[in-house]
Design an enzyme around this catalytic site. Structure first.
Site, mmCIF file in Angstrom:
data_model
loop_
_atom_site.group_PDB
_atom_site.id
_atom_site.type_symbol
_atom_site.label_atom_id
_atom_site.label_comp_id
_atom_site.label_asym_id
_atom_site.label_seq_id
_atom_site.Cartn_x
_atom_site.Cartn_y
_atom_site.Cartn_z
ATOM 1 N N GLU A 1 28.407 32.068 -0.564
ATOM 2 C CA GLU A 1 29.517 32.518 -0.291
ATOM 3 C C GLU A 1 30.634 31.762 -1.080
ATOM 4 O O GLU A 1 30.632 30.357 -0.873
ATOM 5 C CB GLU A 1 29.769 32.324 1.089
ATOM 6 C CG GLU A 1 29.174 33.252 2.126
ATOM 7 C CD GLU A 1 29.685 34.663 2.078
ATOM 8 O OE1 GLU A 1 30.738 34.904 1.568
ATOM 9 O OE2 GLU A 1 28.901 35.826 2.365
ATOM 10 N N CYS B 1 38.535 30.676 3.008
ATOM 11 C CA CYS B 1 38.146 31.521 1.891
ATOM 12 C C CYS B 1 38.788 32.844 2.448
ATOM 13 O O CYS B 1 39.114 33.748 1.495
ATOM 14 C CB CYS B 1 36.599 31.656 1.556
ATOM 15 S SG CYS B 1 35.542 31.621 3.092
#
Lengths: 490, 533
Positions: B291, B325
């Site tokens: 990720e 994020c």
């Protein structure tokens, strides 16, 4: 947009029932015995009939005055999909500055394809949907929506509102007013609100002494009360409110709110703190306590706060206010409402996995309202009751209970929203009771969130007004005792 | 049956209800207790053997630079070797346990974390500068991951029959791959670490936990609780240390079967390269669950509800100082909405309460460390040509790494403020001519993680669903705060390789499928043919 305060919402029915009903005489609060339900019910029915006799031939303005409004309400009540699309469209309208934008939204919400609209209405939407013919149709739509907004909003600004408030006073109705607007996301916006409220107080203080005296609405059982009356919403007065920092939130709010109360006192203006969502409930009560025990405000009786009957903590709230009055030694007013943020509270609690702060059955809220009504009347000298509801059963119950307890008629008041339930309002007033109208001020289009709320309320399945005026339900069944399964021995 | 508890449906652990005075008091008490026990000593743990000796590195509180939160023992390559050897030995037995047993351990871990939720959240406020609400949300997310993966494991890893032909029986199932390296970030110090580690474990892998250097004490908090509830010490090892010294060594180690990583694009891509470099003695091709970053945009349509839009952007852009994020770092306004929106946004930024994260009044806390502080202030001072500052805040003090919010208007969608992930409270604002252009600009980065649209136009929302291609798109709300199960989280493009943490089938990325086929026909007889009725 900031959700404006609402006095009363007729809650939606939830299918959660545990069928236990209350019968026979029962003891509530501090050992006071109320009369046997059957004789109380007989008096309630009697009073309701007397009131409806006075209401004959009258319809509330939203069911009579504006045929646009009546049409939209009728359609919304018949067609759920239309209701959703129409309200979404109206909600967005203030942001649409060009005809092209409105036209696109008419197409997007497929308002031009709706069947079962009267010919003229579908013609307007069809024209509006076509960019070439949009201009006149859009103008028509804006006019209609503005007209509808005028039903619920007393004026675009203070100057415009004053004329209407004066007219209301001449007709025998007291008022409380607040300022509608966008929600507050910054300190700058909060300061602007504060300035507008301070200005409002000064304007009202200049204006109201010129009005002709009215013994019923200018006095309580002890003597004169302020004619000018404002309602404050804390979420407008500070952007940084968070329960995680309750103490800090209260401190920040106090800086903004205290000057408003002090100026109001100097000018003999009543100030009510509106209560909004559960998230702000603790902050609101803490702040109120700090303000009204402030050395300079301690002996000022013209302050009030709201108790929301749909809250499971409502009884504790009332008890806390009673303790507060005893601590400060001066009475306050309590506006008893059912609560206006029911959908939000239920959804918010469910999304976060929190215990639901409100009753999910409408009957429980109604029953709690009546229980709190009795409590208020028992302590009317400390907590001046203001019964805010459009539900005739709730109001009649309060009137009958007051009479039973020999509470002087001017020791309490009834409050209703501007633009709603005028026949009730007039009938209650004609019986010599003080009636106060909650009359918001604001830009008509910016007040759209408030308007949509009013429309939703009037078209909800469980709306008292709907069943009374739209569906013509008979008085006896509207006067039924709310059947609650909640045990109120608190 | 002993796994009855797993037959209950998954529900998210509620966030702390701070309306309740007792809840606020409990959090404050955890914080006070913790302050009295600093600095925490964080060991390296191999096969249950704690080592506090050797090189350590101090970790200071980002809100208060001179306040030491932890002393972290640094793992060596030798620690890694021993841990991997032990894990590789223990793996087979762990893999072959009934999946229910591993799943039950996850559920117990959830209970254990929940019991200490405010201790773990309070530690976050001090170690990584996360404000109360967000620290609490990180802990509840960790709890959710455990409970969710425990339940999904029973469904997804269970053997299932394939085909339906007389004379043969086919069974397909998923099982662990070997030893997984869990390389976790500091920004969701408990949640992401817990999510990646428990997914690997429940799927039947042994794990080597490498927390971020900035959040090793929180990582150790997880490790301790894992061992307490019964994870075997040879199956879970705790290896804190700088990525530059042991990170590559772990990734390139022949005994590693897979890597679960969450972090920056640069590190992620280099890790994928290194994992692809097969060493002598390596038993299998390494798999990487990765990720990475985002350059997430929120579109403000010209019919948006600005009350909602301003609040949504503020939360998405400045929540945890933009160090998510999923954070919003670009706003794309449509036409004339630009001016009123920006005006209100600037005022909202001006009102943000910047404070130490452990102060409950904090709306914007510090950034993670000195490096981030210098880098972000560098960007604010020199954003590059074509960026007009709309608002640059002033930090309240330099006691901590406070970077005030910064808003820039840009005219070029290729501007670095519109392309580079900055991971801080810096927001670029671009005015599009119309919604169509807004959509084009929204997807004109290499990332595809989250995005948001505020619009009341059904056709625009429909268009966004099709064309605003990101892993997690949010309509009429902010673009952060994904909840386990409700919003399976993860992106594609340069944001990741398409897995969805907290969503269905995530566990399958941590397992190898096996199929066994048995011929049941013996001399013309098979039990599969039912007797004639």
């Amino acid at each position: 947009m900031r959700v404006a305060l609402v006095l009363i919402v007729e809650l939606k029915k939830r299918p959660i029932t545990r069928g236990r009903t209350t019968t026979s005489t029962r003891t509530i609060f501090e050992g006071v015995i109320i009369m046997a339900p059957s004789s109380l019910q007989a008096k309630i029915l009697q009073t309701a009939e007397a009131l409806t006799e006075r209401m004959k031939g009258e319809k509330p303005s939203l069911f009579s005055k504006s045929r646009w409004l009546r049409l939209i309400l009728d359609l919304a009540m018949e067609d759920h999909e239309f209701k959703v699309d129409m309200f979404h469209f109206v909600d967005a309208l203030p942001m649409l500055t060009t005809n092209e934008q409105v036209s696109q939204h008419v197409r997007d919400y497929r308002l031009h394809e709706k069947r079962a609209l009267p010919l003229w209405a579908s013609a307007v939407f069809k024209m509006a949907s076509n960019p070439l013919t949009a201009a006149p149709a859009v103008a028509t739509i804006r006019t209609i929506v503005t007209e509808i907004a005028k039903t619920f909003i007393v004026g675009r600004d203070t100057a415009e509102a004053l004329a209407t408030l004066r007219r209301l006073h001449e007709e025998g109705f007291a008022f409380t007013t607040d300022l509608l607007g966008e929600s507050t996301v910054s300190a700058a916006e909060a300061r602007q609100y504060q300035a507008r409220y301070l200005d409002l107080i000064r304007c009202l203080a200049q204006e109201v002494p010129r009005w002709q005296a009215d013994a019923v609405i200018d006095n309580n059982h002890l003597g004169p009360i302020p004619r000018a009356n404002i309602s404050l919403k804390l979420s407008a007065l500070e952007a940084h409110l968070d329960s995680v920092d309750t103490e800090g939130s209260v401190a920040r709010l106090k800086e903004r709110v205290l000057p408003i109360f002090l100026l109001a006192q100097q000018n003999n203006v009543f100030v009510n703190l509106d209560v909004e969502t559960w998230e702000l409930h603790g902050i609101t009560y803490d702040l109120f306590e700090e303000i009204v025990t402030h050395p300079d405000l301690r002996s000022y009786p013209h302050v009030g706060i709201v108790v929301q009957a749909y809250l499971k903590t409502a009884h504790e709230d009332m008890q806390r206010l009673l303790d507060l009055v005893r601590k400060r030694g001066t009475p306050i007013t309590v506006r008893l409402v059912k609560g206006a943020y029911w959908d939000y509270e239920v959804v918010h609690a469910r999304q976060h996995g929190y215990p639901c702060p409100v009753f999910t059955r409408k009957a429980d809220t109604d029953a709690n309202y009546e229980r709190l009504t009795v409590m208020l009347l028992q302590h009317f000298e400390e907590l001046s009751p203001a019964f805010a509801s459009h539900n005739l059963r709730s109001l009649v119950h309060a009137l009958v209970q007051a009479e039973e307890r020999n509470v002087p008629p001017l020791a309490y008041e009834v409050q209703m929203l501007y633009g709603m339930a005028e026949p009730e309002r007039k009938a209650v007033r004609s019986m010599g009771r003080r009636v106060r109208v909650y009359a918001p001020i604001g830009e008509l289009l910016l007040g759209m969130a408030y308007l949509v709320r009013r429309l939703l309320e009037n078209t909800a399945n469980t709306s008292f007004l709907r069943s009374r005026y739209h569906e013509g339900t008979d008085i006896a069944s509207l006067m039924a005792t709310p059947q609650s399964s909640i045990s109120f021995n608190g | 049956m002993k796994c009855d508890v797993l037959n209950t449906p998954f529900t998210n652990c509620p966030h702390a209800d701070f309306v309740d005075k007792a809840v606020r008091a409990a959090f404050a008490e955890s914080l006070e207790k913790l302050k009295g026990s600093l600095p925490l000593k964080v060991p390296v743990v191999v096969s249950g053997q704690k080592r506090f000796e050797g090189r350590t590195r101090p970790r200071y509180c980002p809100s208060q630079k001179d306040w030491q939160v932890a002393a972290v023992t640094l793992a060596t390559q030798e620690d890694v070797d021993r841990a991997l050897a032990a894990a590789a030995r223990a793996w087979g037995e762990w893999r072959d346990l009934p999946v229910e047993e591993r799943a039950l351990l996850l559920d117990k871990l959830a209970d254990r974390i929940q019991a200490d939720r405010f201790d773990l959240a309070a530690l976050q406020t001090l170690e990584v500068g996360k404000p109360w609400r967000e620290a609490d949300a990180d802990v509840t997310e960790a709890i959710d991951f455990c409970r969710y993966y425990a339940r999904r494991a029973l469904v997804e890893l269970a053997p299932r029959p394939q085909g339906n032909v007389w004379g043969e029986r086919n069974t397909l199932w998923y099982e662990g791959r070997g030893v997984a390296a869990i390389i976790a970030p500091w920004n969701f110090p408990l949640a992401i670490l817990t999510g990646m580690a428990t997914a690997a474990l429940v799927a039947g892998n042994a794990v080597l936990i490498k927390p971020a250097g900035q959040s090793s004490a929180i990582g150790y908090g997880l490790y301790e609780r894992m061992i307490e509830v019964g994870f075997p010490p040879d199956v879970v090892h705790f290896i804190p240390g700088p990525g530059s010294e042991i990170g590559d060594y772990i990734v390139e180690h022949p005994l590693i079967a897979m890597i679960a990583f969450t972090g920056s694009k640069e590190v992620g891509l280099s890790l994928i390269r290194k994992a692809g470099n097969t060493k002598p003695g390596q038993a299998q091709v390494k798999k990487v669950v990765c990720e990475m970053g985002g350059k997430n945009a929120i579109i403000i349509d010209d019919d948006a509800d600005l009350d909602e839009a301003v609040a949504g952007v503020m939360k998405s852009a400045f929540g945890y100082a933009g160090q998510k994020c999923s954070a919003c770092s670009r706003v794309i306004t449509v036409g004339q909405v630009h001016e009123p929106f920006v005006k209100r946004l600037i005022e909202a930024c001006r009102s943000l309460h910047i404070a130490p994260a452990h102060d409950p009044a904090c709306q914007l806390g510090p950034v993670i460390d000195e490096g981030a502080y210098q880098r972000l202030n560098g960007v604010i001072a020199n954003p590059g040509d074509g960026a007009t500052p709309l608002y640059i805040g002033t930090p309240p003090s330099d006691d901590g790494f406070f970077v005030a919010p910064a808003l820039f208007a840009v005219q070029d969608p290729r501007h670095r403020l519109m392309q580079e992930e900055l991971f801080g409270p810096i927001l670029a604002i671009y005015q599009a001519k119309n919604f169509d252009e807004a959509l084009e600009v929204a997807v004109s980065t290499e990332f595809a993680l989250t995005g948001g649209v505020f619009s009341r136009s059904p056709s625009h929302l429909e268009a966004a669903k099709k064309r605003f291609r990101v892993g997690n798109l949010y309509l009429n709300r902010g673009c952060t705060g994904a909840m386990v199960d409700r919003q399976p989280f993860g992106g594609f493009g340069m944001s990741g390789i398409g897995t969805k943490a907290g969503g269905p089938f995530y566990l399958l990325s941590f397992a190898d499928p096996r199929c066994v086929t048995e011929n049941t026909m013996r001399h013309g007889f098979t039990p599969d043919i039912p007797p004639e009725a």
